[in-house]
Write a protein that holds these residues in place. Structure first.
Motif, short mmCIF file in Angstrom:
data_model
loop_
_atom_site.label_atom_id
_atom_site.label_comp_id
_atom_site.label_asym_id
_atom_site.label_seq_id
_atom_site.Cartn_x
_atom_site.Cartn_y
_atom_site.Cartn_z
N LYS A 48 -33.88 -65.10 -29.71
CA LYS A 48 -33.62 -65.44 -31.10
C LYS A 48 -32.21 -65.01 -31.53
CE LYS A 48 -35.49 -64.30 -35.72
NZ LYS A 48 -34.55 -63.23 -36.15
N ARG A 49 -31.86 -63.75 -31.26
CA ARG A 49 -30.56 -63.25 -31.74
C ARG A 49 -29.39 -63.88 -30.99
NH1 ARG A 49 -28.91 -62.59 -35.68
NH2 ARG A 49 -27.39 -60.94 -35.25
N VAL A 50 -29.52 -64.07 -29.69
CA VAL A 50 -28.43 -64.71 -28.95
C VAL A 50 -28.15 -66.10 -29.51
CG1 VAL A 50 -27.82 -65.74 -26.72
CG2 VAL A 50 -28.61 -63.37 -26.82
N ASN A 51 -29.18 -66.85 -29.83
CA ASN A 51 -28.98 -68.18 -30.37
C ASN A 51 -28.49 -68.15 -31.81
OD1 ASN A 51 -29.64 -70.47 -28.46
ND2 ASN A 51 -31.35 -69.09 -28.09
N GLU A 52 -28.96 -67.21 -32.61
CA GLU A 52 -28.45 -67.09 -33.98
C GLU A 52 -26.96 -66.76 -33.98
OE1 GLU A 52 -32.47 -65.60 -36.37
OE2 GLU A 52 -31.05 -64.12 -35.60
N ILE A 53 -26.57 -65.81 -33.14
CA ILE A 53 -25.17 -65.40 -33.08
C ILE A 53 -24.31 -66.52 -32.52
CG2 ILE A 53 -23.54 -63.75 -32.06
CD1 ILE A 53 -25.97 -61.75 -31.98
N ALA A 77 -27.19 -71.28 -27.27
CA ALA A 77 -26.72 -70.65 -26.04
C ALA A 77 -27.30 -71.34 -24.81
CB ALA A 77 -27.11 -69.18 -26.03
N ARG A 78 -26.52 -71.33 -23.73
CA ARG A 78 -27.02 -71.77 -22.43
C ARG A 78 -27.66 -70.55 -21.78
NH1 ARG A 78 -22.85 -73.53 -18.71
NH2 ARG A 78 -24.48 -74.75 -17.67
N ILE A 79 -28.96 -70.58 -21.66
CA ILE A 79 -29.72 -69.42 -21.16
C ILE A 79 -30.65 -69.87 -20.05
CG2 ILE A 79 -31.44 -67.65 -21.71
CD1 ILE A 79 -30.42 -67.71 -24.59
N THR A 135 -30.11 -53.49 -28.68
CA THR A 135 -30.46 -54.91 -28.60
C THR A 135 -29.39 -55.76 -29.27
OG1 THR A 135 -32.82 -54.38 -28.63
CG2 THR A 135 -32.20 -56.64 -29.21
N GLU A 136 -29.06 -55.41 -30.51
CA GLU A 136 -28.09 -56.20 -31.26
C GLU A 136 -26.71 -56.18 -30.60
OE1 GLU A 136 -26.49 -58.65 -34.27
OE2 GLU A 136 -28.56 -58.24 -33.63
N LEU A 137 -26.29 -55.01 -30.16
CA LEU A 137 -24.98 -54.90 -29.51
C LEU A 137 -24.94 -55.70 -28.22
CD1 LEU A 137 -24.42 -51.09 -30.06
CD2 LEU A 137 -23.18 -52.94 -31.20
N HIS A 138 -26.02 -55.67 -27.46
CA HIS A 138 -26.10 -56.40 -26.20
C HIS A 138 -26.04 -57.91 -26.46
CE1 HIS A 138 -28.14 -56.07 -21.96
NE2 HIS A 138 -26.83 -56.11 -21.87
N CYS A 139 -26.78 -58.36 -27.47
CA CYS A 139 -26.78 -59.79 -27.80
C CYS A 139 -25.39 -60.24 -28.26
CB CYS A 139 -27.82 -60.07 -28.89
SG CYS A 139 -29.54 -59.95 -28.33
#
Length: 232
Positions: free
Chosen positions: A20-25, A36-38, A217-221
């Motif tokens: 969720k966060r990777v795509n939001e960011i 994101a390409r995941i 989590t947030e920093l990693h994303c």
């Protein structure tokens, strides 16, 4: 856009938050309806726990993560994100086995702590994170210190993660006890806290904490998106 290789399932709760966060960011950063390409390699947490907890077989647990890393490489990932703090203890063993890099959660956390002028960080997570060497070693390379909770604090934090958080259970009483632990560690000299289990920020946000707090989590994303969008 680079392809992010994600090792998840440890637990599914935090893996869902990562996705969720990777795509939001990504959408906020790249604009439009960007996503994101995941490629996700989801580990069976029960198999992992059976190796680590029931049998105490670190080699078998490491092999599970190494197999996932190889699968991500074969799937065309450009780098790997592990959606679990304590599993990063295996990174030094696995890195020589593959040809793509890991984005290390402790490193991005250390960089964030240092950028705020802080230097003595309490590490909260499962026992293998709190008692392990990978956070202290990475922080030391960044001229930072880490602080380990006392035994009673470690037992409470570890048990709450295994008995509540990974089951998607978040209770107000538990949140209050986390605040008490952080306040006590602040009185013992910690100037900040790393929420170093990827489920902890789902229980308590950095803004609720009595010390300056960093969601790993947030920093990693954020770092994953920055690397994926970097054209170099």
């Amino acid at each position: 856009m680079k392809k992010i290789g994600m090792i998840g399932g440890l637990s599914w709760v935090s893996t869902a938050e990562y996705y969720k966060r990777v795509n939001e960011i990504t959408q906020m950063t790249a604009g439009g309806v960007s996503s994101a390409r995941i490629v996700l390699e989801s580990v069976n947490r029960q198999d992992y726990v059976s190796a680590v907890i029931d049998r105490g077989d670190e080699a078998a647990a490491c092999q599970q993560i190494a197999d996932s890393a190889r699968s991500l490489q074969s799937a065309g990932a450009d780098f790997i994100v592990i959606t679990c703090n304590d599993v990063h203890r295996f990174v030094p063993t696995i890195e020589p086995m593959i040809n793509i890099p890991f984005l290390h959660i402790a490193q991005v956390t250390a960089e964030a702590v240092k950028s705020k002028g802080l230097g003595r960080t309490a590490i909260l997570g499962v026992r293998k994170t709190m008692e392990g060497t990978f956070f202290p070693e990475v922080f030391a390379r960044n001229d930072l210190e880490t602080v380990e909770p006392n035994e009673a604090e470690k037992k409470f934090i570890h048990d709450s993660i295994y008995e509540e958080l990974v089951h998607n259970r978040f209770h107000e009483e538990t949140r209050g006890k986390y605040k008490d632990v952080m306040a006590a560690m602040g009185q013992r000299g910690a100037d900040s806290v790393a929420l170093a289990c990827t489920e902890i920020p789902l229980l308590i946000s950095p803004g609720e904490c009595p010390l300056p707090a960093f969601s790993t989590t947030e920093l990693h994303c954020q770092a994953a998106v920055a690397r994926a969008l970097d054209a170099r």
